[in-house]
Design an enzyme around this catalytic site. Structure first.
Site, PDB file in Angstrom:
ATOM      1  N   ASP A  66      27.017  92.146  98.891  1.00 24.88           N
ATOM      2  CA  ASP A  66      27.896  91.647  99.955  1.00 24.88           C
ATOM      3  C   ASP A  66      28.244  92.734 100.959  1.00 24.88           C
ATOM      4  O   ASP A  66      27.954  93.911 100.739  1.00 24.88           O
ATOM      5  CB  ASP A  66      29.182  91.045  99.352  1.00 24.88           C
ATOM      6  N   ASP A 135      40.569  87.183  90.524  1.00 29.62           N
ATOM      7  CA  ASP A 135      40.623  85.719  90.682  1.00 29.62           C
ATOM      8  C   ASP A 135      39.340  85.041  90.200  1.00 29.62           C
ATOM      9  O   ASP A 135      39.141  83.848  90.425  1.00 29.62           O
ATOM     10  CB  ASP A 135      40.932  85.337  92.137  1.00 29.62           C
ATOM     11  N   HIS A 137      36.139  85.834  91.050  1.00 29.14           N
ATOM     12  CA  HIS A 137      34.956  85.830  91.925  1.00 29.14           C
ATOM     13  C   HIS A 137      33.871  86.774  91.416  1.00 29.14           C
ATOM     14  O   HIS A 137      34.177  87.793  90.791  1.00 29.14           O
ATOM     15  CB  HIS A 137      35.329  86.163  93.379  1.00 29.14           C
ATOM     16  N   GLU A 142      34.517  83.230  96.249  1.00 30.52           N
ATOM     17  CA  GLU A 142      35.895  82.999  95.828  1.00 30.52           C
ATOM     18  C   GLU A 142      36.017  81.632  95.149  1.00 30.52           C
ATOM     19  O   GLU A 142      35.094  80.807  95.224  1.00 30.52           O
ATOM     20  CB  GLU A 142      36.816  83.083  97.055  1.00 30.52           C
TER      21      GLU A 142
HETATM   22  C1  F6R Z   1      31.542  93.939  95.193  1.00 27.73           C
HETATM   23  C2  F6R Z   1      31.680  92.578  94.658  1.00 27.73           C
HETATM   24  C3  F6R Z   1      32.941  92.138  94.007  1.00 27.73           C
HETATM   25  C4  F6R Z   1      33.552  93.159  93.071  1.00 27.73           C
HETATM   26  C5  F6R Z   1      34.887  92.642  92.557  1.00 27.73           C
HETATM   27  C6  F6R Z   1      35.553  93.625  91.630  1.00 27.73           C
HETATM   28  O1  F6R Z   1      30.245  94.123  95.715  1.00 27.73           O
HETATM   29  O2  F6R Z   1      30.776  91.827  94.770  1.00 27.73           O
HETATM   30  O3  F6R Z   1      32.686  90.952  93.283  1.00 27.73           O
HETATM   31  O4  F6R Z   1      32.680  93.410  92.019  1.00 27.73           O
HETATM   32  O5  F6R Z   1      35.730  92.383  93.636  1.00 27.73           O
HETATM   33  O6  F6R Z   1      35.934  94.747  92.367  1.00 27.73           O
HETATM   34  P1  F6R Z   1      36.322  96.100  91.628  1.00 27.73           P
HETATM   35  O7  F6R Z   1      35.103  96.533  90.930  1.00 27.73           O
HETATM   36  O8  F6R Z   1      36.663  97.060  92.745  1.00 27.73           O
HETATM   37  O9  F6R Z   1      37.434  95.803  90.729  1.00 27.73           O
END
Ligand code: F6R
Length: 259
Positions: A66, A135, A137, A142
């Site tokens: 992403d 949450d 995702h 989301e």
């Molecule tokens: C990032 C992504 C997100 C993160 C998620 C957890 O490329 O796709 O799904 O893996 O937001 O974020 P962290 O690892 O910072 O807790």
């Protein structure tokens, strides 16, 4: 079902996954890696340069999950910058072979379609590294995201924006939108490696792995995939009802069975 490995530390998780990635690349120099950003994959990225010592990585290809929309790619927290800093440079990958979705161009929808085409042209992702949001995702799909979704723009939840505020000078600086691989895109990778660390991830991990398959918890989409490895620390495993079974299965895992 997914294999769930509970490790004592984040570094142990990182070493386990990095060693597996290194053996994959040694056997298949054109491996296509799916790359997550954020804090979760950092132990893997830290362990990879050592694990890859002496292995030719010049043909490894990579696709980030992403990118923020509207953030200058040169911004230090753009995922283009993060992937360059944490993955491409320390591992010595060939920069032109590592792509990140375009969140700053004039036609993001067209660029998202082109990203899907580029993944397909590369033969698909061999191993997709995933984190999970508080949450539920994965990618930035989301709650409510379709299991059939492809790369597209998504609006971040306020919770995700608050979670990611630590990377920015001010919480208002967190972009509202991202362009993310869809759940349908992610599910086409041949092997999903989902990592989670810390107590803040415990409920999301339990819901994704042991709860119902529901768009309410996008991470539950991994239940549809035939080859998923989940690597978590004790804190992130705290709400797993079947934790003892996962430990038992891992202790009794045959040597010939890799990740
Ligand atoms: C990032 C992504 C997100 C993160 C998620 C957890 O490329 O796709 O799904 O893996 O937001 O974020 P962290 O690892 O910072 O807790």
């Amino acid at each position: 079902m997914a294999e769930v490995i509970i490790t004592p530390t984040r570094d142990a998780a990182g070493a386990l996954v990095a060693d597996h990635i290194a053996s994959l690349i040694a056997a298949q120099p054109e491996t296509v890696l799916g790359l997550a950003t954020g804090s979760t994959p950092e132990p893997v990225y830290r362990a990879l340069p050592g694990a890859l010592a002496g292995i030719d990585v010049s043909r490894v290809r990579g696709f980030a999950l992403d990118e923020y929309v509207g953030l200058d790619p040169a911004h230090p927290e753009s995922y283009r910058s993060v992937i360059t800093r944490e993955v491409v440079e320390p591992l010595g990958l060939t920069p032109a072979l590592v792509r990140v979705p375009d969140g700053a161009g004039p036609d993001i929808a067209r660029a998202a379609d082109a990203y899907e085409e580029a993944i397909a042209a590369a033969g698909g992702v061999d191993l997709q590294i995933l984190g999970i949001g508080t949450d539920g995702h994965i990618g930035f799909n989301e709650p409510g995201s379709s299991f059939a979704s492809r790369t597209r723009v998504k609006t971040l939840t306020e919770q995700t924006r608050a979670d990611n505020a630590r990377f920015f000078a001010h919480p208002d600086d967190v972009p509202h939108h991202t362009v993310t691989q869809g759940l349908g895109t992610i599910l086409e990778a041949r092997h999903l490696v989902l990592l989670a660390f810390g107590a803040a991830k415990a409920s999301a991990i339990a819901a994704a792995l042991e709860g119902p398959l529901t768009a309410r918890v996008p991470g539950s989409a991994v239940q549809l995939h035939p080859h998923v490895t989940v690597v978590v620390d004790e804190e992130a495993a705290a709400d797993l009802e079947f934790a003892d079974y996962y430990r038992f299965a891992y202790r009794n895992k045959p040597d010939w069975q890799g990740l």
